[in-house]
Design an enzyme around this catalytic site. Sequence first.
Site, short mmCIF file in Angstrom:
data_model
loop_
_atom_site.label_atom_id
_atom_site.label_comp_id
_atom_site.label_asym_id
_atom_site.label_seq_id
_atom_site.Cartn_x
_atom_site.Cartn_y
_atom_site.Cartn_z
N HIS A 74 0.86 -1.18 0.00
CA HIS A 74 0.00 0.00 0.00
C HIS A 74 0.89 1.22 0.00
O HIS A 74 1.57 1.51 0.99
CB HIS A 74 -0.92 0.01 1.22
CG HIS A 74 -1.71 1.28 1.33
ND1 HIS A 74 -2.51 1.75 0.32
CD2 HIS A 74 -1.82 2.18 2.35
CE1 HIS A 74 -3.08 2.89 0.69
NE2 HIS A 74 -2.67 3.17 1.92
N ASP A 80 1.02 5.09 -0.27
CA ASP A 80 0.32 6.38 -0.23
C ASP A 80 0.96 7.37 -1.19
O ASP A 80 2.18 7.57 -1.17
CB ASP A 80 0.37 6.97 1.18
CG ASP A 80 -0.49 6.18 2.16
OD1 ASP A 80 -1.69 6.04 1.89
OD2 ASP A 80 0.04 5.72 3.18
N ASP A 98 -7.64 1.54 2.35
CA ASP A 98 -7.24 2.46 3.42
C ASP A 98 -8.18 3.64 3.65
O ASP A 98 -8.13 4.23 4.73
CB ASP A 98 -5.83 2.99 3.14
CG ASP A 98 -5.20 3.61 4.38
OD1 ASP A 98 -5.55 3.20 5.49
OD2 ASP A 98 -4.34 4.50 4.24
N HIS A 108 -6.30 9.70 -0.58
CA HIS A 108 -7.01 9.70 0.69
C HIS A 108 -6.21 10.32 1.84
O HIS A 108 -6.73 10.37 2.97
CB HIS A 108 -7.46 8.28 1.05
CG HIS A 108 -6.36 7.27 1.15
ND1 HIS A 108 -5.95 6.53 0.07
CD2 HIS A 108 -5.59 6.89 2.18
CE1 HIS A 108 -4.97 5.73 0.45
NE2 HIS A 108 -4.73 5.93 1.73
#
Length: 907
Positions: free
Chosen positions: A40, A42, A164, A414
Amino acid sequence: FRFTVLTFVIAVGEVLTATSGSCHATVPNMLNVHLVPHTHDDVGWLKTVDQYFYGGRNDIQHAGVQYILDSVVGQLLQNPERRFIYVETAFFYRWWKNQPPSMQKAVRQLVDQGRLEFVNGGWCMSDEATTHYSAVIDQMTLGLRFLNDTFGPCGRPRVAWHIDPFGHAREHASMFAQMGYDGFFFGRLDYQDRTNRIRTLEQELLWRASESLEPPYADLFTGILPNGYNPPKGFCWDQSCDDAPIMDDPDLEDYNVDDVVQRFAAAANSQAMAYKTKHIIMTMGSDFQYENANLWYKNLDKLIRYVNTRQANGSQINVLYSTPSCYLQELHRANLTWTLKTDDFFPYADDAHNFWTGYFTSRPALKRYERVSNGRLQTCNQLEVLGGPSSRKGPFGAGDSETLREAMAVAQHHDAVSGTEKQHVANDYARRLANGWQHCQVVVSNSLAALSGSSAGRIYCDNLNVSACPLTEASKKFSVNVYNSLARPVVWPVRLPVNASAYTVLDATGTPVDSTQQVRKDRGYAVNELVFQAQAPPLGYSTYSVSVLQNGPPSASVKSGPPAAIQNKVRSTLSVCLRYNASDGKSSISDQASGAYIFRPNSSSPFIISCTAETESIQLQEVRQQFGPWVSQVIRLHSNSKALEMEWTVGPVPIADGLGKEVITRLDSSIASSGVFYTDSNGREVLRRKKDFRPTWDLRQTEPVAGNYYPINSRAYIKDDKDQLTVVTDRSQGGSSIHDGSLEIMLHRRLLHDDWRGVGEPLNEMSGVFPLGLVVRGRLLLSLTPPALAADAHRPLAQENVLQPLLSFTEGGPPPGSLLEFSGLQAALPPAVHLLTLSQWGQDSLLIRLEHQFQTKESKEHSVPFTVNLQKLFSTLKVVGVSELNLSANQWIDEMKRLDWRPKMGM
C-alpha cells in the site's frame, strides 16, 4: 437517461477488449486460502510524493516506491508461481518511464500472464468522503488510460481496491460499477458494523449503489477484508516486521515449520468462520512493504509448500498465490445469494470514542483550493478543445493541461484533499496545483486569443478571494473576460477590489451595466469594491469594459445597527449562531483527542462565539456581521437569485487558553425535521440520514455529536411537509443535524494534539502568510423552498459553485475588431443535462461526458429522460462519428461485461 453519465469519444479508432489473467487452480471441498502479495503506497502522507517514490526523508518514514517495484518485478521473474498486485498508477507511471526496453518487455509479459495484476488502477486510491465525483472520474480515467495504452486488455483492472480510505461512499461504488469493475474490496469499516457482519456472515455483500439507475447497472459486489489490509498476526515477513521467518532445517535448533503450519491453520480456520464460502483472502503486505521482496516471497513459497504438504495427512487447507480478481472469480462460481446494501459506510469509528469525522473539514483552505483547481482544469480542458491546436502553442507560448490534470489526480488521494497529511506534504499538494494552473493559464490565454482575435496580454487575479488584484486596483480602464464552463448561461456576481469611487461598466454590446462601489474593511489593499452582475453564454465567454468615472470614497450608503429584514424569496426566519467545540483530549472517559482524522469534542453542547454581532447594512442587500475579532460574516442577496449567500471568515482561531477548537455555524429554523437530515454523496445522489441510527445494525451511540457527523461534499438539507432548508457548500465539510430544525456545518479546525492515527503532528496550520494561524474564507448558499421544488434550485446552484466562471483581465479596453462574446454551443443544454467532460482525447478525437444531474423522483419537471442531439450540440466542432464508452473511458460500452450477482430474495 436518469442520473447517469454517458461517455463518448468522437471519431476514435479501434480498442481491443480485455481478457482475464490466469489463476491458480483451487481444490473443491477444501478451505482455499488466497494469498495476495501487495503493497500500500500512499501518494503522499508523511512524506511528499517525490520523497516516497525516491526514498527521500527516511528519517520521517522508511519508504521508497522505486525500490519496491524493482524488487517485486525481479522476484516475479524468478518464479512463475508468484503473484503481485499493484494499485497506484501515479507511482507505477514514474517507475515505468525509467525502465529500459528490455525491462518493459519483461513486465508486459508478467501482466499478460496474470502474474502482475493491476487493481483499482486510478492515479491514486482516492478519498471517498471529501472528493467530488468529477475529480474522481478524472483521476481514474488518467490512470486507467495509461494502463490501457501500455498493457492493453490484460492491464485493465477488474477489481476496485480501497483498502485504506476512512469510510466508504455509495457514489464511489456506483462509479466503480459504471467503470466496469466486477467487485470492490476495502479494509476499514465501523467497529460495530464489523462485529455485526462477522456474527451474521455478511462481510461480503452486494452493494446497490444508486437509487436512480436500474439494477444491476450500479450493483457492485463488495468484500470487507479480514485484517484491514495487513497479514494475519505472526505472518509478516517484510524487512519492517519482527515476525520470525520460516526456519525449515530440522537439524537447527530454531526449526519452526510445525509451529508455523499449526498457527497458520488456526488463523485460516478462524477467519473462515466469518465468511460464507470455502474461499478466504489474506492480504500479505502493508504500507510500503516489499522493498526487499525476497524476504516475503521466500517465506510465502515455503508457507504454501509446507501447509499444502499436510493435505496428505488429512489437512483440509489449500494455500495458493492469488489476486483479488482470482478470489472474486471463485466467489462468483459459488453461486450464492448475497445480502443487499443500499446505504453507505459513514461515519467510520475504530472504537467507542474514535469517530473519524474530523477529516471531513480538516485543512479547509486546501479543500477549497482543490475544488477551485477542479473548475480550472475543466476550463482548461474545454478551451484546449475550443481553441484548437493554437491553444497548446500560440502567442503566449507552449502550454499544457497535463500538469494540472496530474496534480488534481494526486490531490484526490485519501491523505491529500482529506487533510490527513503532514503540513509540509499539504504544502506540496498546493504547490503542485499552483504549478499546474500556471501551465493551464498559457492554454487558456492562447485559446481566448484564438477565439477573440486578440493577443493582448491576459492577467489572472488568483487572489480575488482576499480582495487583491493589482490590475483592477491601479488601472483606470480594463476589461474583464468571464468564461463560463457550464453548458447553460449563468449570471454571476463579479466583485473586484478597486480604489476609485465610481466606475462605468459596459457589456459586450456596449450597453451600460448596473454596478455599485462599496467601502471594503480589512480586506487587501484596495479601499473599495466594484460589484456588478455578469452574464456569460453557455460554454463561452463575455467581455466587460470597466472605466473610472470618479476618484475618492464611494457615495453608497452604509448604515450601522440592526439590519432591515432581508427578503428575496426566502420565506421563513432563520437564526445563525457561530460556535466552537473545544477539543483538548482530556476527557474522563477516554484520552482520545481531536486531530486531523478524529472529531472528539469535550462536550455535546458547543460554546457560543456569538448569536449577535456588530452589524452594518449595505444598500439593503448586504449585511456585514462581526461576531468577534476572529469571526465575521457577510450575508448577501443578489437580484433574481433564489439563494442567500453567507460569506464567512474564520481565523486565526485563538489557542491562548490551551484548547484546540472546531468552529461550526449552526442554522436554526422552525422546520419539523424529526431527527432526519440529508447529505450528498460526492456531489451526486443524496442520502437520508437519521440521528443516532444506522440502517444495517442497532447502533450503540457513544459520541452524540461526532457519531452523527457526515461528509457534506456539496449540499445538505432538512425538510418537513412545507419547507426545505438547503445549504450548498463551496468545499467538502463535515456537518449534521444535532437538533430538530437545525443544520450545523464545521468550517474550520485548529487543534493542539495529535490523534494517534499516524500523522504525528497536531492540525495547527501556520505559515509565513499566517504566522498566528490560518485564516479561512468561504461561502454557503442557503435556499428555503417547498420540498417538491428544492432540487430545481440546489442542483444547478451546486454546479455553479463547483464550476465558477473564470475571470481574466486585460489592461485598457478591448482591441477594435475583437470578438467580445462567444459560445461553443449552438444552444444551451436542458437544465437537467450537465456537460461533465469536454477534453482532447487524441489528435482528431474528443472525450465528452453528458450527465443527467437530477436524482430520480426529486423533481417533477427534471427527473425525466432527455434527448441530446450531439451533431447539433457544438457551434464550432463538426461531429463525424460517435462511440460510447464506459464511465472511465477505458472500454467500449457494448463490450463491457460484468459478473452477475444474486441478491437475497426479498431484498
